[in-house]
Scaffold this motif. Structure first.
Motif, PDB file in Angstrom:
ATOM      1  N   GLY A 236      77.264  50.146 108.937  1.00 48.47           N
ATOM      2  CA  GLY A 236      76.107  49.408 109.476  1.00 48.47           C
ATOM      3  C   GLY A 236      75.937  49.667 110.961  1.00 48.47           C
ATOM      4  O   GLY A 236      74.826  49.929 111.454  1.00 48.47           O
ATOM      5  N   GLU A 237      77.042  49.660 111.694  1.00 40.91           N
ATOM      6  CA  GLU A 237      76.989  49.872 113.140  1.00 40.91           C
ATOM      7  C   GLU A 237      76.756  51.346 113.470  1.00 40.91           C
ATOM      8  O   GLU A 237      76.221  51.669 114.526  1.00 40.91           O
ATOM      9  CB  GLU A 237      78.287  49.371 113.796  1.00 40.91           C
ATOM     10  CG  GLU A 237      78.293  47.902 114.170  1.00 40.91           C
ATOM     11  CD  GLU A 237      78.492  46.917 113.026  1.00 40.91           C
ATOM     12  OE1 GLU A 237      78.714  47.369 111.891  1.00 40.91           O
ATOM     13  OE2 GLU A 237      78.415  45.695 113.265  1.00 40.91           O
ATOM     14  N   GLN A 238      77.162  52.232 112.556  1.00 41.72           N
ATOM     15  CA  GLN A 238      76.895  53.661 112.824  1.00 41.72           C
ATOM     16  C   GLN A 238      75.386  53.888 112.851  1.00 41.72           C
ATOM     17  O   GLN A 238      74.855  54.570 113.729  1.00 41.72           O
ATOM     18  CB  GLN A 238      77.550  54.527 111.735  1.00 41.72           C
ATOM     19  CG  GLN A 238      77.165  55.996 111.871  1.00 41.72           C
ATOM     20  CD  GLN A 238      78.147  56.938 111.182  1.00 41.72           C
ATOM     21  OE1 GLN A 238      79.248  56.548 110.820  1.00 41.72           O
ATOM     22  NE2 GLN A 238      77.746  58.178 111.011  1.00 41.72           N
TER      23      GLN A 238
ATOM     24  N   SER B 280      72.611  43.399 107.581  1.00 38.46           N
ATOM     25  CA  SER B 280      73.049  44.551 106.772  1.00 38.46           C
ATOM     26  C   SER B 280      74.533  44.504 106.437  1.00 38.46           C
ATOM     27  O   SER B 280      74.936  44.998 105.380  1.00 38.46           O
ATOM     28  CB  SER B 280      72.651  45.879 107.426  1.00 38.46           C
ATOM     29  OG  SER B 280      73.111  45.931 108.736  1.00 38.46           O
ATOM     30  N   THR B 281      75.361  43.893 107.318  1.00 35.72           N
ATOM     31  CA  THR B 281      76.793  43.823 106.969  1.00 35.72           C
ATOM     32  C   THR B 281      76.999  42.954 105.716  1.00 35.72           C
ATOM     33  O   THR B 281      77.823  43.286 104.857  1.00 35.72           O
ATOM     34  CB  THR B 281      77.623  43.290 108.152  1.00 35.72           C
ATOM     35  OG1 THR B 281      77.300  44.041 109.314  1.00 35.72           O
ATOM     36  CG2 THR B 281      79.117  43.399 107.894  1.00 35.72           C
ATOM     37  N   ASP B 282      76.222  41.867 105.605  1.00 39.33           N
ATOM     38  CA  ASP B 282      76.329  41.020 104.400  1.00 39.33           C
ATOM     39  C   ASP B 282      76.013  41.842 103.153  1.00 39.33           C
ATOM     40  O   ASP B 282      76.667  41.724 102.123  1.00 39.33           O
ATOM     41  CB  ASP B 282      75.336  39.852 104.449  1.00 39.33           C
ATOM     42  CG  ASP B 282      75.680  38.854 105.537  1.00 39.33           C
ATOM     43  OD1 ASP B 282      76.857  38.807 105.944  1.00 39.33           O
ATOM     44  OD2 ASP B 282      74.768  38.126 105.999  1.00 39.33           O
TER      45      ASP B 282
ATOM     46  N   GLY C 140      79.749  48.458 117.579  1.00 34.32           N
ATOM     47  CA  GLY C 140      80.749  47.399 117.652  1.00 34.32           C
ATOM     48  C   GLY C 140      81.522  47.344 116.354  1.00 34.32           C
ATOM     49  O   GLY C 140      81.235  48.075 115.408  1.00 34.32           O
ATOM     50  N   PHE C 141      82.570  46.507 116.302  1.00 32.01           N
ATOM     51  CA  PHE C 141      83.194  46.108 115.037  1.00 32.01           C
ATOM     52  C   PHE C 141      84.117  47.172 114.434  1.00 32.01           C
ATOM     53  O   PHE C 141      84.838  46.911 113.504  1.00 32.01           O
ATOM     54  CB  PHE C 141      82.055  45.721 114.085  1.00 32.01           C
ATOM     55  CG  PHE C 141      82.371  45.246 112.701  1.00 32.01           C
ATOM     56  CD1 PHE C 141      83.226  44.175 112.487  1.00 32.01           C
ATOM     57  CD2 PHE C 141      81.759  45.840 111.600  1.00 32.01           C
ATOM     58  CE1 PHE C 141      83.459  43.710 111.201  1.00 32.01           C
ATOM     59  CE2 PHE C 141      81.993  45.381 110.313  1.00 32.01           C
ATOM     60  CZ  PHE C 141      82.842  44.315 110.111  1.00 32.01           C
ATOM     61  N   GLN C 142      84.081  48.411 114.959  1.00 30.69           N
ATOM     62  CA  GLN C 142      84.890  49.456 114.321  1.00 30.69           C
ATOM     63  C   GLN C 142      85.871  50.112 115.278  1.00 30.69           C
ATOM     64  O   GLN C 142      85.700  50.078 116.489  1.00 30.69           O
ATOM     65  CB  GLN C 142      83.980  50.530 113.723  1.00 30.69           C
ATOM     66  CG  GLN C 142      83.084  51.223 114.728  1.00 30.69           C
ATOM     67  CD  GLN C 142      82.410  52.459 114.112  1.00 30.69           C
ATOM     68  OE1 GLN C 142      82.778  53.576 114.393  1.00 30.69           O
ATOM     69  NE2 GLN C 142      81.428  52.220 113.250  1.00 30.69           N
TER      70      GLN C 142
ATOM     71  N   VAL D  21      76.485  47.841 119.914  1.00 30.14           N
ATOM     72  CA  VAL D  21      75.552  47.255 118.950  1.00 30.14           C
ATOM     73  C   VAL D  21      76.262  46.738 117.707  1.00 30.14           C
ATOM     74  O   VAL D  21      77.246  47.304 117.239  1.00 30.14           O
ATOM     75  CB  VAL D  21      74.469  48.283 118.510  1.00 30.14           C
ATOM     76  CG1 VAL D  21      73.484  48.555 119.623  1.00 30.14           C
ATOM     77  CG2 VAL D  21      75.108  49.580 118.018  1.00 30.14           C
ATOM     78  N   SER D  22      75.700  45.648 117.164  1.00 24.86           N
ATOM     79  CA  SER D  22      76.088  45.156 115.839  1.00 24.86           C
ATOM     80  C   SER D  22      75.240  45.904 114.818  1.00 24.86           C
ATOM     81  O   SER D  22      74.313  46.627 115.188  1.00 24.86           O
ATOM     82  CB  SER D  22      75.738  43.678 115.700  1.00 24.86           C
ATOM     83  OG  SER D  22      76.655  42.874 116.346  1.00 24.86           O
ATOM     84  N   ALA D  23      75.520  45.666 113.543  1.00 25.57           N
ATOM     85  CA  ALA D  23      74.678  46.251 112.494  1.00 25.57           C
ATOM     86  C   ALA D  23      73.334  45.524 112.474  1.00 25.57           C
ATOM     87  O   ALA D  23      73.229  44.383 112.916  1.00 25.57           O
ATOM     88  CB  ALA D  23      75.386  46.098 111.158  1.00 25.57           C
ATOM     89  N   MET D  24      72.307  46.180 111.972  1.00 28.27           N
ATOM     90  CA  MET D  24      70.963  45.597 111.967  1.00 28.27           C
ATOM     91  C   MET D  24      70.895  44.356 111.070  1.00 28.27           C
ATOM     92  O   MET D  24      71.305  44.425 109.903  1.00 28.27           O
ATOM     93  CB  MET D  24      69.952  46.631 111.458  1.00 28.27           C
ATOM     94  CG  MET D  24      69.770  47.806 112.387  1.00 28.27           C
ATOM     95  SD  MET D  24      68.818  49.142 111.616  1.00 28.27           S
ATOM     96  CE  MET D  24      67.173  48.406 111.571  1.00 28.27           C
TER      97      MET D  24
ATOM     98  N   GLY E 137      86.940  42.509 111.699  1.00 32.10           N
ATOM     99  CA  GLY E 137      86.698  41.151 111.203  1.00 32.10           C
ATOM    100  C   GLY E 137      85.277  40.761 111.567  1.00 32.10           C
ATOM    101  O   GLY E 137      84.762  41.197 112.596  1.00 32.10           O
ATOM    102  N   ARG E 138      84.674  39.912 110.722  1.00 30.79           N
ATOM    103  CA  ARG E 138      83.263  39.561 110.905  1.00 30.79           C
ATOM    104  C   ARG E 138      83.017  39.009 112.308  1.00 30.79           C
ATOM    105  O   ARG E 138      83.819  38.247 112.839  1.00 30.79           O
ATOM    106  CB  ARG E 138      82.818  38.537 109.844  1.00 30.79           C
ATOM    107  CG  ARG E 138      82.885  39.039 108.412  1.00 30.79           C
ATOM    108  CD  ARG E 138      82.078  40.299 108.156  1.00 30.79           C
ATOM    109  NE  ARG E 138      80.695  40.228 108.557  1.00 30.79           N
ATOM    110  CZ  ARG E 138      79.692  39.819 107.775  1.00 30.79           C
ATOM    111  NH1 ARG E 138      79.942  39.447 106.542  1.00 30.79           N
ATOM    112  NH2 ARG E 138      78.453  39.813 108.225  1.00 30.79           N
ATOM    113  N   GLY E 139      81.923  39.414 112.891  1.00 30.21           N
ATOM    114  CA  GLY E 139      81.578  38.970 114.245  1.00 30.21           C
ATOM    115  C   GLY E 139      82.320  39.737 115.326  1.00 30.21           C
ATOM    116  O   GLY E 139      82.255  39.394 116.504  1.00 30.21           O
ATOM    117  N   GLY E 140      83.011  40.809 114.931  1.00 28.29           N
ATOM    118  CA  GLY E 140      83.911  41.505 115.852  1.00 28.29           C
ATOM    119  C   GLY E 140      83.252  42.328 116.950  1.00 28.29           C
ATOM    120  O   GLY E 140      83.936  42.777 117.877  1.00 28.29           O
ATOM    121  N   SER E 141      81.943  42.527 116.886  1.00 27.99           N
ATOM    122  CA  SER E 141      81.296  43.368 117.911  1.00 27.99           C
ATOM    123  C   SER E 141      81.387  42.773 119.309  1.00 27.99           C
ATOM    124  O   SER E 141      81.433  43.517 120.295  1.00 27.99           O
ATOM    125  CB  SER E 141      79.828  43.591 117.573  1.00 27.99           C
ATOM    126  OG  SER E 141      79.724  44.269 116.366  1.00 27.99           O
ATOM    127  N   ASP E 142      81.406  41.456 119.407  1.00 26.32           N
ATOM    128  CA  ASP E 142      81.569  40.822 120.734  1.00 26.32           C
ATOM    129  C   ASP E 142      82.889  41.287 121.350  1.00 26.32           C
ATOM    130  O   ASP E 142      82.970  41.586 122.539  1.00 26.32           O
ATOM    131  CB  ASP E 142      81.651  39.288 120.609  1.00 26.32           C
ATOM    132  CG  ASP E 142      80.372  38.645 120.111  1.00 26.32           C
ATOM    133  OD1 ASP E 142      79.315  39.284 120.210  1.00 26.32           O
ATOM    134  OD2 ASP E 142      80.450  37.504 119.627  1.00 26.32           O
TER     135      ASP E 142
END
Ligand code: ASP
Ligand code: MG
Length: 408
Positions: A79-81, A52-54, A141-143, A46-49, A155-160
């Protein structure tokens, strides 16, 4: 065993209802597979809701002096947690045996470059152990975690990228990336209403499009999917369309001349007129530019008519124009004039079919000529042709090219 990886972007997890809906999609896909195959296990990334990252980025900006990148990542990864925990709870409510595991628990090992970390390894041991008690593991994702045990972000968009890296780690059968678009289109549907959603695309083409205007997937995620041959499907969260499958080129794949068209208007053109035509001049111009970490995209140098001077044109991101001009002015080369133009657009056509279809470039030029659109700079790769034109013609050019090549 069937191993399914599903990833949901922030827009698909904007609020609690959206998370409930995404959990239902997970359940549907899981039960569907279970009917055909007894042993199904899943990973949900999952990405952050929502945005919320912004908001987290904005909060970190309250304290800019002596800010440690390490602590920036502590804030951003949160955010992803939150979304991973909520997704696991929503799945449990649907009677799915699910739990969340954070990046450090998996563990998702990364290098130590905070805020732009790269994944180095994901051992599958803990996931496989958790699958003994749970059917679905939800991973933020992202972490990840650095060699000295600190939380990192990719880095931004990193969850993919997290999703594809996990798919590679567990040798998943498919990595479904759920998003707010129906898939990859032949062109931006806001510019070309008749653009089609593609059933399939090769990694190579997607890479060209991802690094161009079509920012649907993180470029690193596509690179990784290509390197590890992970079948990735980009699909919509809100309907049951099949989306677009990214894969290696297969014998049964059709070979249209052009697969997709991208439009970018974030570049600026710089022209140096009357530059001395002697060995070493190009290096004298471009070395200091690269030392300032400015990426140069298109470069053209003319043949010199008088054998003494020549003209050099190139493009950089608009945001880098001012610093690039400063570098050139400090550069010890002589030239007769320096011109810049920020009102340019780059139209790129991408297609693996270019390898086998002749005459694509000439048809492309003729299409623009027929509509009085002047081409300023041309650059090509094996499966891509990019044209720099006046910004005011950008959208029209995409529509004309789409009509000539894709709608015929
Ligand atoms: N939440 C992160 C971002 O907004 C990562 C992601 O969504 O892919 O950039
Ligand atoms: Mg995204």
């Amino acid at each position: 065993m069937y191993r399914l990886v599903q990833k949901f972007g922030g827009t698909s997890l904007a609020d609690l209802d959206a998370i409930r809906h995404a959990a239902l999609r997970v359940k549907e896909a899981f039960l569907d597979k279970q009917q055909a195959q007894a042993d199904v296990k899943g990973l949900v990334v999952v990405s952050a809701m929502g945005d919320s990252t912004d908001r987290l980025v904005a909060q970190t900006q309250a304290y800019t002096s002596n800010c440690q990148q390490r602590d920036y990542d502590v804030v951003l990864a949160s955010g992803e947690q939150v979304s991973s925990g909520l997704m696991a709870l929503a799945l449990c409510q649907q009677n799915i045996r699910a739990c969340a595991m954070q990046g450090w628990q998996v563990p998702i090992y990364t290098d130590g470059n905070h805020s732009t970390a790269r994944i180095t390894d994901i051992p599958q041991k803990n996931i496989v152990a958790a699958w003994r008690s749970y059917d679905i593991i939800v991973v933020p994702g992202f972490q990840g975690i650095s060699p000295d045990q600190h939380i990192t972000t990719l880095g931004r968009g990193g969850s993919d990228t997290t999703a594809v890296a996990l798919a590679a780690a567990v040798q998943a059968d498919i990595c479904d990336i759920y998003t707010d678009v129906d898939g990859i289109y032949t062109a931006d549907p806001r510019v070309v209403p008749s653009a089609r959603c593609l059933d399939q695309i090769t990694y190579e083409e997607m890479l060209e499009l991802a690094s161009l205007g079509a920012r649907v997937l993180h470029t690193r995620c596509v690179e990784l999917a290509m390197a590890r041959s992970i079948p990735v499907r980009l699909r919509p969260t809100t309907n049951n369309n099949e989306g677009t499958l990214l894969q290696q080129e297969g014998a049964s794949m059709e070979q249209p001349a052009i697969t997709g068209i991208a439009l970018e208007d974030d570049e600026a053109k710089i022209t140096l007129l009357g530059v001395q035509d002697r060995p070493g001049v190009a290096a004298q111009i471009f070395t200091p530019i690269s030392e300032q970490h400015i990426s140069v995209d298109m470069i053209v140098q003319n043949v010199s008519a008088d054998k003494k001077t020549t003209d050099v044109t190139f493009t950089v991101a608009k945001k880098d124009l001012a610093s690039c001009m400063k570098v050139i002015k400090d550069c010890p080369i002589t030239y007769s004039a320096l011109r810049t133009d920020a009102n340019v657009a780059k139209v790129s056509v991408v297609g693996r079919g270019m390898r086998s279809h002749a005459g694509i470039a000439s048809k492309l030029f003729a299409t623009l000529a027929a509509h009085g659109i002047n081409i300023q700079v041309i650059s090509t790769s094996e499966i891509k042709i990019s044209l720099l034109i006046d910004q005011s013609n950008g959208k029209a050019a995409v529509r004309h090219i789409h009509k000539a090549f894709i709608e015929q």
